[in-house]
Design an enzyme around this catalytic site. Structure first.
Site, PDB file in Angstrom:
ATOM      1  NE  ARG A  13      50.015  26.841  76.726  1.00  0.00           N
ATOM      2  CZ  ARG A  13      50.124  28.076  77.194  1.00  0.00           C
ATOM      3  NH1 ARG A  13      51.185  28.797  76.918  1.00  0.00           N
ATOM      4  NH2 ARG A  13      49.171  28.622  77.917  1.00  0.00           N
ATOM      5  CG  ASN A  64      55.442  28.976  79.846  1.00  0.00           C
ATOM      6  OD1 ASN A  64      55.944  30.095  80.009  1.00  0.00           O
ATOM      7  ND2 ASN A  64      54.157  28.757  79.934  1.00  0.00           N
ATOM      8  CD  GLU A  65      51.941  29.280  83.574  1.00  0.00           C
ATOM      9  OE1 GLU A  65      51.051  28.665  82.978  1.00  0.00           O
ATOM     10  OE2 GLU A  65      51.766  30.382  84.106  1.00  0.00           O
ATOM     11  CD  GLU A  76      53.550  33.955  81.662  1.00  0.00           C
ATOM     12  OE1 GLU A  76      52.318  33.862  81.775  1.00  0.00           O
ATOM     13  OE2 GLU A  76      54.244  33.109  81.087  1.00  0.00           O
ATOM     14  CD  GLU A  89      47.583  31.994  75.417  1.00  0.00           C
ATOM     15  OE1 GLU A  89      48.581  32.056  74.693  1.00  0.00           O
ATOM     16  OE2 GLU A  89      47.641  31.862  76.648  1.00  0.00           O
ATOM     17  CE1 TYR A 118      36.715  37.832  72.138  1.00  0.00           C
ATOM     18  CE2 TYR A 118      37.536  35.756  71.225  1.00  0.00           C
ATOM     19  CZ  TYR A 118      36.607  36.796  71.223  1.00  0.00           C
ATOM     20  OH  TYR A 118      35.588  36.797  70.309  1.00  0.00           O
ATOM     21  CG  HIS A 119      45.641  36.811  77.705  1.00  0.00           C
ATOM     22  ND1 HIS A 119      46.378  37.821  78.289  1.00  0.00           N
ATOM     23  CD2 HIS A 119      45.572  35.818  78.618  1.00  0.00           C
ATOM     24  CE1 HIS A 119      46.742  37.435  79.513  1.00  0.00           C
ATOM     25  NE2 HIS A 119      46.266  36.219  79.738  1.00  0.00           N
TER      26      HIS A 119
HETATM   27  C1  GLA Z   1      50.253  31.344  81.333  1.00  0.00           C
HETATM   28  C2  GLA Z   1      51.260  31.001  80.260  1.00  0.00           C
HETATM   29  C3  GLA Z   1      51.312  32.014  79.159  1.00  0.00           C
HETATM   30  C4  GLA Z   1      49.925  32.477  78.780  1.00  0.00           C
HETATM   31  C5  GLA Z   1      49.218  33.005  80.000  1.00  0.00           C
HETATM   32  C6  GLA Z   1      47.846  33.554  79.719  1.00  0.00           C
HETATM   33  O1  GLA Z   1      50.768  32.110  82.318  1.00  0.00           O
HETATM   34  O2  GLA Z   1      52.554  30.864  80.795  1.00  0.00           O
HETATM   35  O3  GLA Z   1      51.940  31.406  78.039  1.00  0.00           O
HETATM   36  O4  GLA Z   1      49.218  31.399  78.254  1.00  0.00           O
HETATM   37  O5  GLA Z   1      49.075  31.957  80.923  1.00  0.00           O
HETATM   38  O6  GLA Z   1      47.214  34.017  80.884  1.00  0.00           O
END
Ligand code: GLA
Ligand code: GLA
Length: 688
Positions: free
Chosen positions: A138, A176-177, A326, A374, A376-377
């Site tokens: 991404r 996003n971020e 988040e 992700e 394992y998150h």
């Molecule tokens: C970031 C992203 C999320 C996810 C988390 C995992 O904050 O915005 O999409 O990948 O990390 O910790």
């Protein structure tokens, strides 16, 4: 008439006034939802629709009232160019609403679909070495590419047209971020145009950048290299400012697509990343309605002070309440060893967020995705849709948010102490650290810890934020200090403010060039001192004065007082010869206030003694005194009410005497108490 004024009109006016006050404190307004929102990131596009309702039922049972959806769903929303599919999203929103859950919609531009990057490869980002990203993972897009912006505008506009008046959508998250710069031909051309606009003529740029150095003189803006490292520090600083402007216009592009179609009550934000400094968050937030951040613990253990500092940083972007968009349900998947928070610390962190002015806490993510990077998150529900162990702790938080929400509505933290956080200064230091250990964020946090501990309320603000409300302003390493900023700080001091500058302050001007007065540049005259030399340290150096004694480490500057009014606070002991006996910190009364310069990175115990004296001099009182170490005190208030949040970050039971008889809004009993016993990681939310 007079009695009507008193009985009806005045009270009505007061209600309206209270409403405006609360609206400005509260991050945002949403009808029919609790003032504190518990939420989760939900990805309905990853699941058969038959799974949605059981998921939402389980969320509702945990008092979750908010989901963020859509931010990675571009390929589901627009499977082929121009073919928009939103019925599923509308059904997901409606089903969430049925379970009393409102929605933040993410624009999906952090993950362009394969048809897009295949058809328009020019939208892919290019790294500093000229390598273009391929499709995959991404964030592979260029933030400057016009085609990408057009496609992003289109999808955002389509979403807004469909959901801008949807009563269950409370706001928007852009992308996003935001993270990576791009060095594609569009970005380079835009940087050159940006420089041309800023400097007018290339001669002016040559002069400001002192380009005679290494034969850098340019004949044309187009000759200027485009890099983010290993270049002239003036260029590097302007690149970061250009990147800040580019993310801002990247946002404006999507805002211009959403705003005309969206109800005013729908806020627009993006999720930021704490100290991440690829661009200037203050600049970006001039176009956003609220601030939000993603609260993940970057190290092995939760450091409450360090985490609290980031909440305060984020609150400072708009100088009002914010959201935690988040946070981790006990652990992440991207650290070296993804150890979990201890049982109880998830709740501790949630309340810390509220204590520092967040109005929402959202977990990433709701449920383990069937596949993907992700797996394992941490989650709240497993792949089978059943709760994982941390679900119960989050559910408790949700129940508590409901209980305490009304009392906290419209309140926010209030502080009379501010720490200045300057992106220019952080960038300038990071380009030329000189001492590898001199991390400007670590240095800021070194000041933050004792100040937070001693006052229990610290704002972290931009250099140009208004200062009138503060008794004490600390600028830990204000390396870039141009004349206009000096004027702003001096005006504050003359009116009675107490300003403390940390090491490396005042070295540079707006162009990252050396200030001719030496440090602290345009404040040297007022201070009645300048810095004769800076030294990087690899060993501790003795340092002491009236406040106490200790060691300097990492960095030491020798201060050269020029005025008899300038008092020496600290001197170095014997070390490398250069430092022996030299002044290390000085202070001078200026107007009704004072300027203090601390030229060394001093050890935590000595720094705490120094900040104690600064706090005393400024007349700042803690919210609650006599609190055991490790118990955090937060207060949220407005003109009418005040709520105390106590968090025991330790593993020992702690006893706290209260300033008055109070009710613990989340306690087992609703009787009044004069003191509270907080178990390991315990929390109390107290109202008079
Ligand atoms: C970031 C992203 C999320 C996810 C988390 C995992 O904050 O915005 O999409 O990948 O990390 O910790
Ligand atoms: C080398 C170079 C000089 C200068 C010094 C700095 O010797 O030749 O131009 O950069 O390093 O130490």
């Amino acid at each position: 008439m007079q009695s009507a004024w008193k009985t009806r009109i005045l009270p009505a006016l007061l209600v309206i006034l209270a409403g405006t006050l609360s609206a400005s404190a509260q991050a945002t307004a949403y009808t029919d939802q609790p003032p504190l929102l518990l939420g989760a990131a939900w990805y309905p596009e990853q699941w058969p629709e038959s799974q949605w309702e059981p998921d939402l039922e389980l969320m509702e049972a945990a008092h979750i009232h908010l989901v963020r959806i859509g931010e990675f769903a571009w390929s589901t929303m627009e499977p082929e160019e121009g073919q928009y599919k939103f019925d599923w999203l509308e059904r997901a929103i409606a089903l969430a609403a049925k379970h009393h859950i409102c929605v933040v919609l993410g624009t999906p531009t952090a993950a362009p679909p394969a048809w897009l990057t295949t058809k328009y490869p020019e939208t892919l980002r290019v790294d500093q070495n000229g390598r273009r990203d391929e499709h995959g993972n991404r964030q592979q897009f260029s933030f400057a590419n016009p085609k990408y912006r057009q496609l992003a505008h289109d999808i955002a506009e389509q979403m807004a047209t469909r959901f801008g008046h949807n009563p269950d959508v409370v706001g928007w998250q852009l992308d996003n971020e935001y993270a990576a710069d791009s060095f594609d031909p569009d970005a380079k051309g835009q940087f050159h145009a940006w420089l041309a606009k800023k400097y007018g003529t290339v001669d002016n740029l040559n002069q400001r950048w002192a380009t005679a150095y290494w034969s850098q003189t340019y004949n044309d803006f187009n000759q200027i290299p485009v890099r983010s490292s290993n270049e002239n520090p003036a260029l590097l600083l302007d690149w970061r400012r250009f990147v800040s402007d580019t993310w801002t216009s990247y946002s404006e592009n999507q805002i211009s697509a959403i705003r005309p179609h969206a109800d005013k009550r729908q806020f627009i934000t993006t999720n930021t990343m704490g100290w991440f400094d690829n661009f200037d968050e203050y600049k970006l937030h001039t176009v956003l309605d609220i601030a939000a951040w993603d609260d993940y613990i970057p190290v092995d253990h939760y450091d409450a002070d360090a985490n609290g500092a980031v909440h305060d940083l984020t609150r400072g972007y708009k100088q009002k309440n914010f959201w935690v968009m988040e946070t981790e349900p006990a652990f992440v998947n991207w650290r070296k060893t993804n150890t979990p928070l201890e049982k109880g610390q998830v709740r501790d962190m949630a309340w810390q967020a509220i204590g520092h002015g967040s109005d929402a806490v959202e977990y990433w993510q709701w449920r383990a995705a069937p596949n993907g990077q992700e797996e394992y998150h941490g989650v709240l529900a497993g792949i089978d849709g059943k709760p994982v162990p941390v679900y119960d702790e989050v559910k408790q938080v949700g129940a508590e948010f409901e209980k305490a929400g009304a009392a906290l509505a419209g309140t926010s933290p209030q502080s009379s102490v501010a720490i200045i956080q300057s992106y220019d200064s952080r960038w300038a230091i990071d380009f030329q650290r000189h001492s590898a250990a001199f991390d400007p964020v670590e240095e800021l946090i070194a000041f933050y810890r004792p100040l937070r501990d001693q006052t229990q309320a610290v704002d972290v603000i931009s250099p140009d934020a208004p200062l009138d409300q503060y008794k004490l302003v600390v600028a830990p390493a204000l390396n870039v200090l141009p004349q206009n900023l000096a004027n702003h700080l001096l005006a504050y001091v003359r009116q009675g403010g107490h300003l403390v500058l940390g090491p490396r302050s005042g070295m540079k001007d707006e162009y990252n060039a050396l200030n001719p007065q030496r440090q602290p540049g345009p404040l040297a005259d007022a201070l009645g001192a300048n810095i004769s030399q800076f030294y990087a340290l690899d060993a501790d150096v003795p340092i002491g004065g009236d406040a106490g004694s200790g060691t300097a480490t990492i960095w030491a500057e020798t201060v050269n007082p020029s005025s008899p009014e300038t008092k020496t606070l600290l001197r170095y002991g014997a070390s490398n010869g250069w430092l022996d006996g030299q002044p290390a910190a000085v202070s001078r009364s200026v107007g009704k206030g004072s300027i203090t310069y601390v030229g060394a990175w001093v050890d935590p115990a000595l720094l705490a003694k120094l900040t104690t004296s600064f706090v005393q001099q400024a007349g700042v009182q803690p919210i609650l005194s006599g609190v055991p170490e490790g118990v955090e005190v937060c207060q949220r208030s407005n003109g009418e009410k005040s709520v105390l949040i106590l968090i025991n970050h330790t593993t020992m039971e702690q006893h706290v005497a209260l300033p008055a008889s109070m009710i613990n809004l989340i306690g087992e009993s609703s009787s009044r108490i004069d003191s509270v016993d907080l178990p390991k990681y315990g929390v109390a939310v107290l109202e008079k």
